[in-house]
Every structure is written in structure tokens, then in C-alpha cells.
Design a protein around this motif. Structure first.
Motif, PDB file in Angstrom:
ATOM      1  N   GLY A  43     -16.766  56.100  47.539  1.00 37.45           N
ATOM      2  CA  GLY A  43     -16.986  55.816  48.968  1.00 37.45           C
ATOM      3  C   GLY A  43     -18.157  54.880  49.203  1.00 37.45           C
ATOM      4  N   THR A  44     -18.522  54.069  48.181  1.00 38.81           N
ATOM      5  CA  THR A  44     -19.680  53.180  48.338  1.00 38.81           C
ATOM      6  C   THR A  44     -19.236  51.720  48.166  1.00 38.81           C
ATOM      7  N   ASP A  45     -20.157  50.793  48.326  1.00 37.00           N
ATOM      8  CA  ASP A  45     -19.834  49.368  48.152  1.00 37.00           C
ATOM      9  C   ASP A  45     -19.970  48.908  46.712  1.00 37.00           C
ATOM     10  N   PHE A  46     -20.393  49.780  45.818  1.00 36.83           N
ATOM     11  CA  PHE A  46     -20.556  49.387  44.411  1.00 36.83           C
ATOM     12  C   PHE A  46     -19.210  49.369  43.705  1.00 36.83           C
ATOM     13  N   THR A  47     -18.965  48.323  42.936  1.00 42.63           N
ATOM     14  CA  THR A  47     -17.775  48.322  42.090  1.00 42.63           C
ATOM     15  C   THR A  47     -18.195  48.810  40.700  1.00 42.63           C
ATOM     16  N   TYR A  48     -17.204  49.142  39.915  1.00 39.61           N
ATOM     17  CA  TYR A  48     -17.414  49.507  38.514  1.00 39.61           C
ATOM     18  C   TYR A  48     -18.238  48.409  37.836  1.00 39.61           C
ATOM     19  N   GLU A  49     -17.849  47.160  38.116  1.00 38.98           N
ATOM     20  CA  GLU A  49     -18.495  46.011  37.485  1.00 38.98           C
ATOM     21  C   GLU A  49     -19.978  45.896  37.866  1.00 38.98           C
ATOM     22  N   ASP A  50     -20.293  46.120  39.147  1.00 39.69           N
ATOM     23  CA  ASP A  50     -21.701  46.052  39.587  1.00 39.69           C
ATOM     24  C   ASP A  50     -22.567  46.972  38.730  1.00 39.69           C
ATOM     25  N   VAL A  51     -22.055  48.188  38.524  1.00 41.58           N
ATOM     26  CA  VAL A  51     -22.858  49.193  37.823  1.00 41.58           C
ATOM     27  C   VAL A  51     -22.897  48.888  36.320  1.00 41.58           C
ATOM     28  N   GLU A  52     -21.747  48.551  35.744  1.00 47.44           N
ATOM     29  CA  GLU A  52     -21.703  48.203  34.321  1.00 47.44           C
ATOM     30  C   GLU A  52     -22.646  47.041  34.004  1.00 47.44           C
ATOM     31  N   LYS A  53     -22.571  46.004  34.824  1.00 45.23           N
ATOM     32  CA  LYS A  53     -23.376  44.811  34.551  1.00 45.23           C
ATOM     33  C   LYS A  53     -24.868  45.109  34.703  1.00 45.23           C
ATOM     34  N   ALA A  54     -25.202  45.942  35.686  1.00 45.52           N
ATOM     35  CA  ALA A  54     -26.623  46.299  35.872  1.00 45.52           C
ATOM     36  C   ALA A  54     -27.142  47.018  34.626  1.00 45.52           C
ATOM     37  N   PHE A  55     -26.359  47.970  34.117  1.00 45.49           N
ATOM     38  CA  PHE A  55     -26.796  48.671  32.909  1.00 45.49           C
ATOM     39  C   PHE A  55     -26.811  47.728  31.696  1.00 45.49           C
TER      40      PHE A  55
END
Ligand SMILES: O=C(O)CCC(=O)C(=O)O
Ligand SMILES: [Fe+2]
Length: 358
Positions: A43-55
Motif C-alpha cells: 500500500g505504499t509508493d515504493f516498488t520492489y526495485e526502489d528497495v532492492e536498488k537502495a540496498f
């Protein structure tokens, strides 16, 4: 020493509708009971990719040569706007990289060369964090039955500087040479503390546990990275694009609500399961500490729910010293000026300085 009990079962809240009063109430209940809750990553604006790339960026950064990282070491007199905390000098077994505010995708601080190409992405991640926090703050306002932009409008970074910080954290595993001198059964990776700001978002990775919170019974409760989702219905953790975002209330919001919302003490340990594992993993986490605009005055909230809580606590003679200074915003004496957000932060830093930098 407090004992470690069973894992805590925190609610998972879907924030896709920031105008739903039922969700607002659920949020207040969790914030008042535990000071912690999960936000459903769907339910947020983060995509899987946003989080993966940040890590991915964080992992690359912490793997870069010590000499390069050490140019960005924290210096004592920069207060909240710190940069890098490195092993082994901090006392805790971790490294941390802090980013202050970004403006138009640009950091307002020196960025290590290895991160230059990722700068816009990191800035984007920070802006998604702020957006998510604003959504949560709207729901908290709904739950407190005050105007829904009461908190949101003073957490809008376009209106002035804030103390908000994006922090990457790296905790080497029990197998790492960096932790070799530590006693893994007694030492901790991050000492017990509460956070200073309004709310904190915490992103964690599957298979990299370690966070514990201090319960009202005085025991430590591990916080699972992937909560048990069976209690939320027909879904399991495979349905989440990434583990739910852990949200906790900070000292400032606790102060502002006269302690109704709990700023819960937490720490990071080498969990027993990891100590016994044949393949213990490093832990990477990403925290976003959301603070109001520096000049925000912490005036009493026009919330009947907060007033009732305050009256109840006074009648029972309860005063929680941990929630802030002077008891809370509601104890403002007539004619006295309210603390500003930056004064609150300074007083928190001053009170703990030399003991811990969170
Ligand atoms: O990495 C974590 O789990 C928590 C970090 C934390 O509590 C902090 O940096 O304030
Ligand atoms: Fe924390």
C-alpha cells in the motif's frame, strides 16, 4: 539484565487510503500500545526495485575501502547532520551512513565518489520515505481526531529545513573479522535507545533479523522481519513485494501527544538463531528518521483523545520520564513559549551526547 521473551506480534497496516478513519484508529492503537507497527509494503509508493536498488547501493558502499569511507566520518560537532559512523570506534558493532535532506535530487553534504552515480536514486528514495511518512502522519491525525493535515503540513520539506535523515546501516555477521573480539552472546550491535524524531521507517532484509523492542513488561521482544501473516487473512509473506516497513514512534511525537504514543526503546543484537546458524548473515537495514520543519512549535494538540490520556495519567500519578522534557506539550504553562522541533532535538542530543549517537 532484561530477559528476551517471545517475538512480538505487531499489526500490519495497509496505508493505501490515507483518509480511512478505521485505519487511523488502528494506527493509534498500535502506536499507543507498542510504539511500533508494520506497514503493508503493497500500500505504499515504493516498488520492489526502489528497495532492492537502495540496498544494492548500500551494500556496495559498505564494501568500499575503509580509507574511502573514513573521509566521511562523523565529527562530534555537527549534531544531527552526521555522515558516517564506522566500525570499530563507535562501541556498537555497526557502520552507518547518514544522508541529510536532498534538494532537487542533490544531497546537501559531501557524497563519497562511489555514490555519485547513485545520488539521484538515493534522493528519490528519501522523497518516497517522506511521502510515506506524511501518509502515516495523516492517518495518525485522523486517529487522534484532529485536522488531517495537522502533522503533515509541518513535515513538508518544501516549507523549510527539517532534521530528517536517511540512514543506511550495516551490521557484520558473527563470522566477520570485524566482530571477532566481541562476545556474541552478551554484546549488542546497537545499544538500547529511542529515536528522536516524529516517526521512523525501517526497511529490513529477509534472513537478516536482529531488532528487539523493550515491552511494557520490561522484557526484550524480537521483531520478525517477515511477520506471521496468517493473522491478517488469506495472504502470506510471498505476496509482499518486500518485507513490510517497520514504523516506530519517536520521542518528538511522544512528547507532542503527552506520551499517548509510545517512543519505545529498541536495540539490535546478534540473535541466538544467527549465533547458532551455520551460515549467519550480515544485517543491512535502512532507516528514515522523519522530523518536522525545524521551526515547528510543539504546541498542545487540539485532540480530546490526547487530553483524556493526559488527565488519566495525571489522576494516576503516572509520569513517563522517557517521553521528553517537561512532561509533554500539554504541560506548557500559560504565557510560556512552546519548544520548537529543533530545540527538542537539541535537548535530546545534549541529554544523550557522549553516551550514544542514534
Ligand atoms: O537496524 C535496525 O534495526 C535499527 C536501527 C535503529 O534503531 C536506529 O538507527 O535508530
Ligand atoms: Fe532506532
Amino acid at each position: 539484565m532484561a530477559e528476551v521473551g517471545p517475538p512480538i506480534d505487531l499489526p500490519i497496516i495497509n496505508i493505501s487510503n490515507p483518509n480511512d478513519p478505521v485505519v487511523g484508529k488502528a494506527m493509534i492503537d498500535a502506536a499507543a500500545k507498542y510504539g511500533f507497527l508494520y506497514v503493508d509494503s503493497r500500500g505504499t509508493d515504493f516498488t520492489y526495485e526502489d528497495v532492492e536498488k537502495a540496498f544494492g547501493l548500500s551494500r556496495e558502499f559498505f564494501a568500499s575501502p575503509f580509507e574511502e569511507k573514513s573521509n566521511y566520518r562523523i565529527t562530534p560537532n555537527v549534531g544531527a547532520k552526521l555522515t558516517l559512523n564506522l566500525l570499530p570506534s563507535t562501541g556498537d558493532f555497526k557502520e552507518a551512513m547518514n544522508f541529510g535532506e536532498f534538494k532537487d535530487g542533490k544531497a546537501q553534504q559531501p557524497i563519497p565518489p562511489s555514490l555519485a552515480s547513485g545520488e539521484a536514486r538515493i534522493g528519490h528514495f528519501a522523497s518516497l520515505c517522506n511521502k510515506t511518512c506524511v501518509r502515516i502522519l495523516k492517518l495518525l491525525a485522523l486517529g487522534l481526531e484532529i485536522q488531517n493535515d495537522w502533522f503533515a503540513s509541518c513535515h513538508d520539506p518544501t516549507k523549510g529545513p527539517t532534521g530528517s535523515i536517511l540512514r543506511w546501516l550495516y551490521y557484520p555477521s558473527v563470522f566477520s573479522s570485524a566482530t571477532a573480539s566481541y562476545k556474541h552472546d552478551v554484546d549488542v550491535r546497537a545499544g538500547a535507545h529511542s529515536d528522536y524524531g516524529s516517526i521512523t521507517l525501517l526497511f529490513q532484509r529477509p534472513g537478516q533479523p536482529g531488532l528487539e523492542i523493550l515491552t511494557s513488561e520490561g522484557t526484550w521482544a524480537p521483531v520478525p522481519v517477515q511477520p506471521n501473516t496468517s493473522s491478517t487473512g488469506d495472504t502470506d509473506s510471498a505476496d509482499f513485494p518486500f518485507p513490510p516497513i517497520l514504523v516506530n514512534i519517536g520521542d518528538l511525537l511522544s512528547y507532542w501527544t503527552d506520551g499517548l504514543l509510545k517512543s519505545t526503546v529498541h536495540r539490535v543484537v546478534f540473535p541466538l538463531s544467527e549465533q547458532r546458524s551455520p551460515n549467519p548473515q550480515d544485517r543491512y537495514s535502512i532507516a528514515y528518521f522523519c522530523h518536522p520543519i525545524d521551526s515547528t512549535e510543539l504546541v498542545p494538540l487540539p485532540s480530546k483523545i490526547v487530553t483524556a490520556h493526559r488527565e488519566r495519567s495525571e489522576a494516576n500519578g503516572i509520569r513517563d520520564e522517557r517521553v521528553g522534557f517537561g512532561g509533554g506539550a500539554g504541560s506548557l504553562e500559560p504565557g510560556k513559549r512552546a519548544l520548537t522541533a529543533s530545540e527538542h532535538l537539541e535537548s535530546r542530543l545534549a541529554a544523550t551526547y557522549g553516551f550514544k549517537s542514534v
